[in-house]
Scaffold this active site. Structure first.
Site: not given
Length: 154
Positions: A81, A87, A112
């Site tokens: 998220i 990051h 995936f």
């Protein structure tokens, strides 16, 4: 000639690698994946799940599972998220790239099923509410890819 895969899971084995981080989301993805595999004929005993700390750790265990030659396909489930820093982008890029590399290196389908969303609401929508369950979709992709790979080996 056209080749397409079917969704028959009878006699097939699946490894699932799931991230514990954002477990509220990933548990739902896992449930969707397992339910779909079983509904398509996979024996529940032939589904092995490995929990890892977070999505960044998924590729190593996916690689170990693929190299073990015990599984017809590996399904990866996580929830990344977006936050206020870079990051998210770094992890999403690394996980995606590494999983693709593992599939090409081993010849085992690595699916995936890692969500990459802008908000927790979007992740929840993709884990079984408004936009379906992406874990279930990953399981369908795994079933189809296993069949396609088998067809191309013969």
């Amino acid at each position: 000639m056209e080749i397409s895969g079917n969704f028959n899971g009878k006699g097939k084995r699946f490894g699932i690698v799931v991230a514990r981080f954002n477990e509220l989301i990933t548990k739902s993805l896992l449930s969707g994946a397992i339910d779909t595999l079983i509904r398509h004929g996979v024996d529940a005993k032939q589904i092995h799940t490995a929990w890892v700390p977070g999505s960044y750790e998924i590729p190593l265990i996916a690689q170990k599972m693929a190299e073990s030659e015990q599984y017809d396909a590996i399904i990866t489930l996580g929830a990344l998220i977006r936050g206020a820093t870079a990051h998210f982008d770094l992890i999403a890029s690394q996980v995606s790239s590494n999983l693709g590399h593992i599939a090409l290196k081993t010849g085992i389908p690595v699916i995936f099923g890692v969500l990459t969303t802008d908000s927790i609401e979007q992740a929840m929508e993709r884990a079984g509410t408004k936009h379906g369950n992406k874990g279930s979709e990953a399981a369908l992709a795994a079933l189809e890819m296993v069949d396609l790979v088998r067809q191309l080996k013969t």
